[in-house]
Design a protein around this motif. Structure first.
Motif, PDB file in Angstrom:
ATOM      1  N   ASP A   1       0.825  -1.205   0.000  1.00 19.64           N
ATOM      2  CA  ASP A   1       0.000   0.000   0.000  1.00 19.64           C
ATOM      3  C   ASP A   1       0.867   1.265   0.000  1.00 19.64           C
ATOM      4  O   ASP A   1       0.577   2.235  -0.715  1.00 19.64           O
ATOM      5  CB  ASP A   1      -0.924   0.026   1.214  1.00 19.64           C
TER       6      ASP A   1
ATOM      7  N   LYS B   1       1.319   4.070  -2.929  1.00 20.37           N
ATOM      8  CA  LYS B   1       1.021   5.466  -2.593  1.00 20.37           C
ATOM      9  C   LYS B   1       2.116   6.403  -3.109  1.00 20.37           C
ATOM     10  O   LYS B   1       1.820   7.473  -3.677  1.00 20.37           O
ATOM     11  CB  LYS B   1       0.896   5.611  -1.068  1.00 20.37           C
ATOM     12  N   HIS B   2       3.365   6.016  -2.925  1.00 21.64           N
ATOM     13  CA  HIS B   2       4.474   6.917  -3.248  1.00 21.64           C
ATOM     14  C   HIS B   2       5.084   6.692  -4.631  1.00 21.64           C
ATOM     15  O   HIS B   2       5.601   7.631  -5.237  1.00 21.64           O
ATOM     16  CB  HIS B   2       5.563   6.795  -2.175  1.00 21.64           C
TER      17      HIS B   2
END
Length: 284
Positions: free
Chosen positions: A270, A274-275
């Motif tokens: 996750d 996200k990044h």
């Protein structure tokens, strides 16, 4: 008199008979047992974990407009602190002072994209990797260069001081005729490329994309040959790990267990998405 004696006898007998029929009162029922109190959660061995970061390395470590630490490294640190039941306290540190600061006990761990190399392992200990991405040499895309060191003869290349990219540049590009200029922070390198004082840099492919190539300043630049050839991976180590002091073996083991836990739970995936969406940064 006989009548009186008989009457008394009958009264005594009645009393004895009455006493024989009287039952002892039943004992009171015992009060219900109080439910056992829940055992208190075990205290963390590390109630506070001081984590060193160099916040000039987007998308891994940087600061928001509000001045708060952010990035993949920062979120990984927070997830590991949760596993250890610790409070994360972030300590900003210039890159070339990272290991000396750890040895001086300014902080407890470095979670800032530090590559696991044999040279660094002489001074500090590491967990296993929590990600692994390659590096590349960035120059103007119009030059249409491959990644071979000889292609950068005469070029002025900026690198982060004390980084694995500096080791590679000094070991391969400088002997081939490039001029290597070390900087205290990677974002300073990008400023000098923009101003024309540098021809390019050696950087992590994910970081350079997020910090430079995807910005307006980097639109005319690209990774030469996509990445540094595999035979030079000796400079870059076995991925980024958490650095700790050699004597802190219990902390190392706890952090290793934490990395496994966030991988198994899906938390790591996750955070990576996200990044660095759509990119496999776990590596080989």
């Amino acid at each position: 008199m006989k009548t009186l004696i008989l009457s008394l006898s009958l009264m005594g007998a009645a009393t004895l008979v009455g006493c024989g029929k009287t039952e002892a009162p039943a004992p009171a029922a015992p009060a219900p047992a109080e439910p056992a109190a829940a055992a208190p959660a075990p205290a963390s061995q590390w109630p506070e974990l001081r984590v060193a970061i160099d916040p000039t390395y987007k998308p891994f470590t940087y600061k928001t407009e509000a001045g708060e630490p952010a990035g993949f490294d920062v979120d990984i640190a927070k997830a590991l602190c949760d596993e250890l039941k610790s409070k994360c306290v972030f300590v900003e540190q210039a890159w070339d002072g990272m290991i000396p600061g750890l040895q001086a006990k300014k902080y407890d761990a470095i979670i800032s994209s530090m590559s696991i190399t044999e040279e660094r392992k002489q001074a500090v200990d590491f967990t296993g990797k929590y990600y692994n991405t390659p590096s590349c040499v960035v120059v103007k895309s119009a030059l249409n260069l491959g990644a071979e060191a000889a292609n950068f003869k005469g070029k002025k290349i900026g690198v982060l001081k004390a980084s694995t990219q500096e080791k590679y540049a000094m070991g391969e590009l400088q002997p081939a005729g490039a001029t290597i200029v070390p900087y205290d922070a990677q974002d300073q390198v990008y400023l000098d490329i923009k101003s024309g004082r540098l021809d390019g840099t050696v950087a992590d492919v994910v970081e350079v994309n997020g910090g430079f190539l995807s910005t307006p300043d980097g639109k005319d630049y690209a990774c030469a040959g996509e990445r540094v050839p595999v035979e030079f991976e000796k400079y870059f180590g076995a991925g980024a790990g958490v650095a700790i002091r050699k004597e802190d073996t219990a902390l190392r083991d706890a952090l290793d267990a934490g990395i496994k836990a966030i991988r198994d739970s899906g938390k790591w995936k996750d955070l990576a998405e996200k990044h660095v969406p759509g990119v496999d940064i776990w590596g080989s």
